[in-house]
Structure formats: C-alpha cells, structure tokens
Scaffold this active site. Structure first.
Site, PDB file in Angstrom:
ATOM      1  N   ILE A  24      13.120   8.570   9.205  1.00 46.02           N
ATOM      2  CA  ILE A  24      14.313   8.192   9.741  1.00 46.02           C
ATOM      3  C   ILE A  24      14.116   8.253  11.261  1.00 46.02           C
ATOM      4  O   ILE A  24      13.345   8.889  11.721  1.00 46.02           O
ATOM      5  CB  ILE A  24      15.378   9.300   9.591  1.00 46.02           C
ATOM      6  CG1 ILE A  24      16.013   9.108   8.159  1.00 46.02           C
ATOM      7  CG2 ILE A  24      16.562   9.055  10.697  1.00 46.02           C
ATOM      8  CD1 ILE A  24      16.893   9.543   7.726  1.00 46.02           C
ATOM      9  N   CYS A  25      14.272   6.981  12.048  1.00 49.77           N
ATOM     10  CA  CYS A  25      14.174   6.742  13.240  1.00 49.77           C
ATOM     11  C   CYS A  25      15.192   7.064  14.403  1.00 49.77           C
ATOM     12  O   CYS A  25      16.335   6.448  14.260  1.00 49.77           O
ATOM     13  CB  CYS A  25      13.790   5.280  13.390  1.00 49.77           C
ATOM     14  SG  CYS A  25      12.245   4.647  12.857  1.00 49.77           S
ATOM     15  N   LEU A  26      15.315   8.172  14.792  1.00 46.99           N
ATOM     16  CA  LEU A  26      16.175   8.901  15.612  1.00 46.99           C
ATOM     17  C   LEU A  26      15.285   9.464  17.044  1.00 46.99           C
ATOM     18  O   LEU A  26      14.493  10.128  16.740  1.00 46.99           O
ATOM     19  CB  LEU A  26      16.794  10.002  14.974  1.00 46.99           C
ATOM     20  CG  LEU A  26      18.363   9.604  14.085  1.00 46.99           C
ATOM     21  CD1 LEU A  26      18.850  11.065  13.865  1.00 46.99           C
ATOM     22  CD2 LEU A  26      19.310   8.920  15.463  1.00 46.99           C
ATOM     23  N   ASP A  71      15.250  -0.150  16.127  1.00 45.83           N
ATOM     24  CA  ASP A  71      14.894   1.287  15.981  1.00 45.83           C
ATOM     25  C   ASP A  71      14.914   1.611  14.312  1.00 45.83           C
ATOM     26  O   ASP A  71      15.663   2.365  13.856  1.00 45.83           O
ATOM     27  CB  ASP A  71      15.202   2.456  16.702  1.00 45.83           C
ATOM     28  CG  ASP A  71      14.431   3.454  16.759  1.00 45.83           C
ATOM     29  OD1 ASP A  71      13.220   3.353  16.270  1.00 45.83           O
ATOM     30  OD2 ASP A  71      15.065   4.510  17.384  1.00 45.83           O
ATOM     31  N   PRO A  72      14.093   0.693  13.648  1.00 49.05           N
ATOM     32  CA  PRO A  72      14.669   0.545  12.224  1.00 49.05           C
ATOM     33  C   PRO A  72      14.151   1.541  11.137  1.00 49.05           C
ATOM     34  O   PRO A  72      12.925   2.293  11.322  1.00 49.05           O
ATOM     35  CB  PRO A  72      13.898  -0.675  11.833  1.00 49.05           C
ATOM     36  CG  PRO A  72      12.847  -0.792  12.551  1.00 49.05           C
ATOM     37  CD  PRO A  72      12.854   0.054  14.147  1.00 49.05           C
TER      38      PRO A  72
END
Ligand SMILES: [Zn+2]
Ligand SMILES: [Zn+2]
Ligand SMILES: [Zn+2]
Ligand SMILES: [Zn+2]
Ligand SMILES: [Zn+2]
Ligand SMILES: [Zn+2]
Ligand SMILES: [Zn+2]
Lengths: 139, 587
Positions: free
Chosen positions: A74-76, A107-108
């Site tokens: 996950i892109c965070l 920011d996939p």
C-alpha cells in the site's frame, strides 16, 4: 513467545482497537503473534468500492513505533518517510479508508490500475466496482 | 651545432615561445596560475601574482569548516536576535547562505518561521504533575518528559528512540520535527545534545558539518579518496583549477581531475566516449609492443617515449609512432611529429602497424590515435608521480651523498619532476582537445598539432634529462664536476618547459584565436598543401624552427619576394595582400 514481552503501547493500542473500533474498520491480532493483525475495511459509501470488504494484513515490526507498520504494497506517505511514532494503527487504517474513497493515481497501489485510472476514470471506476462485486463483497 | 646539447635546445623552445605569443610570457604567467601552484617557491614571481593565485579558493580543514559555520551561525543569531540553535536551523534551511536568510527573514518573518518550524513564543508542556507520553502511552512525572518549543510532551526514552532512528536514517535528521504529526515544530541541536547518546551526538554533528559543505553552493569536498579537506570557491574568478592540500588537483566545476586546457563539457564527452570504447581500447593499454626492427616484445618501463630495444638490437624508436628515434630530433631537420594523426595516416605508417589497422577502422582509427596518446601520457604521468616520490624518499639522499651536495641544493630536481607531472597532465588533455577540434578547421588543426608536437618534444627532453641523465650522477662513484652543468641544464629545461606549457594552455583555452576561426584554404588545395620546416637565423644566432603552411605548389622560402611570412603565425601570404590570411595580422 513473541507475545510475552509485548510493549505496553502495542497492548494498549490493541485493547482500544477492540473496545472502540473505528466505523467500517476491524483489526484483530492473530492468536499466535500479537504483532500480526487481520484487518477488514468496508468500502466507503459513495465510492467505487462501496459494498466491498477489503482484507489486509498488518504487521508491527520490532522497531514499532519508531518504524512504521508493514502493510504489503500500500502506498501511503505515512507508511514511508512521513511516519511518526506518534501515529497509530488506527490512524494508518483510517488513512487507508480515505484512500479508498479518493484513490490517488500519482501514488498508486498498482501501476496498472493507476494508468487505467488516469487515462479513463469512468472505466476504472467500473472496473473497481466489478472487482468489488467479484472479490470483496459478502466476505 | 650538436642538437644533443640541452642548453641549445632550450633556446629553440624559447624562441618559439616569443614568436607565437605576442603578449610575451609575463601576462600569461598570471592567468595560468591556479594550474601551476607548485611554482610557488620561485623567487622571481611577483607578490602580486602569488596573492592573485590564492584569491579564488580556500582549502578548509575540519577545524576551519567548524569555525566558518560557527561564525555564520553567530552572525545570524545576532542580526536576527534569535537563539543560536534557531539560527543554525534557519541557515541549514537556506543552504547556509547568510544573505538568503537575511532576505527571506526581513521580507516575511512569519512565513519563514512557519516553513522552518520556529515558534515565536515557546509553549510550555501541560502543567499537570503526571503526563502521558504520546509514543509509549505510559504516564510519567513532569520532569521525565521533554518537548520541543511546541510543548508536546514525550518521555525521554521515546525521544532518544525517535532522534536515534532519525540519525541512523541519514542527514534528514537535521530537519527533525516534533513527533506529533500535526505539529511541525523544529527539533534543534540543543535537544539532540540534551537527550541522546554520545555516539549519536557525534553522528549528528558530523551531518551538520557535512551539510555545511554539501548543501552550500560555494563549497565542495576534495574528491580525492580519503581526503578530508573542503574547498571554498569564489565564483566568477576565471579558471576552475583547484589544488588541494592533499596534492590532488581537480576541477571545481565538474570535480573531475584538473583538465585545463580543455573545458568540462569536453572532459565529460571524452570520458563517456572512453567508456563506450573501453572494450576496443583494452588492448592498447597493454604495456608491450613489438620492436619495429627485431619484432621482439619490448616493455615500456620508463616514462619517456624514447625506447631503446635490448641488445643486440638496440634499435632506438618512438613508443608512440614506432618510428626511428633519429627522425624525432632537430638533427634531421624534422620536428617531432608523432602527435600528428594526419601525417601518420598519409605516410601509411598505420598500414604496417600490426593488427591495428583492422581493429581500428575509420572513426575508431581516429579515436584510437588520440586515445592511445591520451592514455600513454596518463600512465607516464602516474609513472612520473611515483618516480617523484621515490626521488624524494630515496634518490635525493643518495645523490646528495654521492655528489657532496646539501639536499637543499637539489630542489631543482624535485621541481623538474613536478613540472613533468604537470606537463604530462596538460599534454594528456591536449589529445582530447585534438580529438574534438573540427577536422575542417584546417589551419587551426595544423597550428595546434605543431604546438602540441613542440610540447611533446620539449617535455620529452625534460623527462629524458630528469630521468636518464640524472641517473648517471646517482650511479657515479664520487662527485662529478659536470654536476653543476647538469643543474643548469635541468633547471633551464624546467623553466622553459613551464613557460611553454603555460602559454600552450592559454592558447588552447582561448580556442587558438590567433589562428583565425575558419579554414582559409580552398578545399581543392587542401590535399596538396603541406607543412614543412622553415629555418631562419635571427640576429641572436639561434636556430628557429617553424612550420610554414603553403597553399599548394612548390616550396617557397620567406625571403621569396612574391610572398611574406606572417610574424604572428608564420603563414606565407602573397605580397598583394597586407593582412594575414590565417590570423588577420597586419603586415
Ligand atoms: Zn514514551
Ligand atoms: Zn509538537
Ligand atoms: Zn584533497
Ligand atoms: Zn571541469
Ligand atoms: Zn629490436
Ligand atoms: Zn614518434
Ligand atoms: Zn598570421
């Protein structure tokens, strides 16, 4: 074994997650390893993911909370350079929920989906709904 | 006259000098300064020139860096009336530019404070006797907790972990903020020093020091491996050559090794070209070639290009062109020409040289020519450097013993070797220069190759003298009365070679302006035009060696009444024109 000297902070966070869960989010520690959480997030209403349930696995590394929780791909930003030890599991999961209501194509999570999203938002929303119906509903 | 006589050769070079640089050597010496730092001890240099040399950069030791940094922080702290810790945070944010901090602060203090995380009025931690740490969730008494200027309390253990993690992540720790994600108050060095281990304090202070050099536009570390000096450079002061206290010379602009007279762009192109061609070039770097006469492999183990095959052959040849050495001196009336690619190609020398021709076709052949000479000068330079070190460590003492001379009287030898090292460097880069000099600028090319050839031969003479002729005096049993003559000769060669190279560097840097920018020769004449030697006698009785370019046709001499030879570039012009066709010099 890993559970025996669990830091007070993790125990407190776990207790709060169980006693006052955030709406649409459930996180429960695995019985073998209290640093390992099974997470379910409901697709936010009025988002392409509405009606779906998203399953995630969250892991608290040894350095937690100085290092961020591990959450697959996950892109965070708060899982990377913007992490602060004053953030919590709860704040991370709320951020993911927010991500589901407004995915950020810059920011996939996945390159393909992001490309898709950028080039044809309507179609991508349809695909997301389709996937939600197929894989994430009624779990 | 005997051309083996070094003193006489010296005069040749000097006269060439005077001929080609109308400004003389005086002005040239000042401009070329940075490059020739080792001339410093020369007594005949004016004070003016010495101070000029040191104006455009400063070499900083770690202590110097800390002192400069401290001074900047103090200045900002005083002028802005803020604590030194805050001044440090501000300066780092503005890449250590005192003036940028001033400008930004006085333009809009509030937004600067916000961007950097400096609160105008510090907020105290909550007054309660017990506080909960926002990281470990434990309760602690007030005195076990700390906060940045924002008052967000965290226990000292968590602070230590937070700061320690950030320090081990890298220089980002210099921008540390309060852990509270909504806050953004800066965490300065005072908190670091109050809270973390000694080891982390040292690391932090190291990052702060590095930032002062690396984030600052006018400072850089010396790129030599293991060197800890930094360079503070004054922009807009001409050439970029920097000579570090560790003895490494480099270009401040591109941080490659010093590369005058070629510019940074050419160096970058050349390095790229070399890496693209490196496979083809590996064979060239091999240190052995077959003797052109007896075909036995000969190893080049000395710095100069004059090779003598082992007995019984004893053939003397040139390492670069494999031609007989006898063709290389003034004795034959020929000048040193193995730097000339065109000449070699036209004379068909390349046909004989083993598999070279098939390996190096067309453009590769041209590149090979320049690369080999570039690489050979590079390794000659390395060799000269280690010879110099050996000289200083062992040989000078031996020589001082044998010749009963105090070592202080042998400085001329060290100076000769330093000059050789520097000349090899310059010469090396002239080959990259030659490679990129457009082929259609015929006049420039010819003039360039002439200058380069003279440089090669002048340096060769110096190198030979410092290497082989000196050895005789080291091997001698007792003092030799010729030693004083040798001193005069070597010192003379050193000074002449230095002047020549300084002028060469200058001429190439100005793009050989003297020659005129375009090709003045009609294309039809190009093939038949030739350069040959022209020797005249001056009133001083010195023999002068000059090239004369003729636009085709039979040879003329300059006293031919239908032509005049340009005093500036030696081009032979027809009498009907009074302005030189090559360099526009008025007759
Ligand atoms: Zn704590
Ligand atoms: Zn704060
Ligand atoms: Zn250095
Ligand atoms: Zn450069
Ligand atoms: Zn031989
Ligand atoms: Zn040669
Ligand atoms: Zn001229």
């Amino acid at each position: 074994m890993a559970n025996s000297n669990l830091p007070r902070r993790i125990i407190k966070e776990t207790q709060r997650l169980l006693s006052e869960p955030a709406p649409g989010i459930s996180a429960s520690p695995s019985e073998e390893n209290m640093r390992y959480f099974n997470v379910m997030i409901l697709g936010p209403t009025q988002s392409p993911y509405e009606g779906g349930v998203f399953k995630l696995e969250l892991f608290l590394p040894e350095e937690y909370p100085m290092a961020a929780p591990k959450l697959g791909r996950i892109c965070l930003d708060i899982l990377k350079d913007k992490w602060s030890p004053a953030l919590q599991i709860r704040t991370v999961l709320l951020s993911i929920q927010a991500l589901l209501s407004a995915p950020n194509p810059d920011d996939p999570l996945s390159d393909n989906i992001a490309k898709h999203w950028k080039s044809n938002e309507a179609e991508a929303v349809e695909t997301a709904k389709e996937w939600t119906r197929l894989y994430a509903s009624g779990a | 006259m005997d051309s083996e006589d070094g003193v006489h050769d010296t005069n040749d070079l000097e006269s060439v000098d005077d001929d080609f640089y109308s400004g003389g050597t005086g002005s040239g010496t000042e401009e070329g300064e940075g490059d020739y730092d080792f001339v410093e001890n020369d007594s005949d240099e004016s004070d003016d020139a010495v101070s000029h040399r040191h104006q455009n950069y400063l070499i900083l030791s770690e202590a110097d860096i800390r002192q400069h940094q401290e001074e900047d922080i103090n200045r900002i702290s005083q002028v802005l009336s803020i604590p030194k810790v805050d001044a440090c945070i501000l300066l780092r944010h503005y890449k250590w530019s005192v003036s940028k901090v001033h400008d930004a602060w006085f333009a809009d203090e509030e937004s600067v404070r916000k961007a950097v995380g400096l609160l105008e009025k510090p907020i105290e931690m909550p007054k309660a006797r017990e506080l909960t740490c926002g990281i470990c969730f434990e309760d602690y008494s007030h005195n076990k907790m700390s906060s940045a200027a924002c008052g967000h309390p965290f226990c000292d253990t968590c602070w230590r972990g937070y700061i320690g993690t950030s320090i081990s992540d890298g220089p980002g720790c210099l921008m540390l903020r309060c852990p509270d994600p909504t806050c953004g108050a800066a965490v300065g060095q005072d908190m670091i020093n109050a809270l973390v281990s000694g080891e982390d304090k040292v690391k932090y202070s190291r990052y702060l020091l590095r930032s002062y050099i690396e984030d600052n536009r006018k400072t850089k570390w010396c790129p030599a491996p293991g060197c800890e000096f930094a360079v503070d450079f004054v922009m807009g002061s001409g050439n970029y050559d920097v000579s570090c206290k560790c003895s490494y010379s480099f270009c401040w602009n591109c941080t490659e090794e010093a590369h005058r007279p070629v510019d940074c762009g050419t160096v970058a192109k050349w390095i790229l070209k070399n890496s693209a061609e490196s496979e083809n070039m590996n064979w060239i770097l091999a240190n052995s070639k077959p003797c052109p006469k007896c075909k036995r492999p000969i190893e080049k183990n000395q710095g100069c290009m004059h090779i003598t095959c082992t007995p019984p052959c004893k053939f003397e040849f040139c390492w670069l062109c494999l031609g007989p050495w006898s063709d290389h001196g003034e004795r034959t009336g020929g000048f040193y020409a193995c730097n000339r690619y065109e000449a070699a190609k036209q004379e068909g020398v390349y046909d004989e040289t083993e598999r070279r021709r098939e390996m190096a076709k067309n453009s590769l052949e041209r590149y090979t020519h320049y690369y080999e000479r570039w690489a050979t000068n590079q390794s000659s330079r390395q060799k000269a450097l280690s010879d110099l070190q050996n000289m200083q460590a062992v040989q000078l003492e031996k020589l001082s013993d044998k010749q009963s001379q105090p070592e202080s009287q042998l400085k001329f030898i060290t100076e000769a070797w330093l000059q050789i090292v520097e000349c090899r460097r310059v010469l090396k880069w002239t080959y990259a220069y030659g490679f990129y000099l457009p082929e259609n600028e015929y006049a420039k090319r010819t003039f360039f190759e002439y200058l380069q050839g003279e440089a090669e031969s002048g340096l060769e003479r110096l190198h030979q003298c410092a290497e082989k002729e000196l050895q005789v005096f080291i091997d001698n049993e007792g003092p030799s009365k010729e030693f004083n003559d040798f001193r005069t000769k070597l010192a003379g060669l050193t000074s002449v070679t230095r002047n020549y190279f300084e002028n060469l560097v200058q001429a190439l840097e100005t793009g050989l302006r003297d020659v005129g920018s375009c090709n003045q020769l009609p294309p039809s004449n190009k093939a038949s035009s030739s350069s040959s030697l022209h020797v005249t006698n001056t009133s001083g009785g010195k023999a002068r060696v000059r090239t004369v370019y003729r636009p085709g046709g039979p040879s003329h001499s300059s006293d031919d009444s239908s032509h005049w030879s340009c005093d500036r570039c030696t081009y032979v012009n027809v009498n009907s024109i009074n302005v030189c066709q090559m360099c526009s010099y008025r007759r």
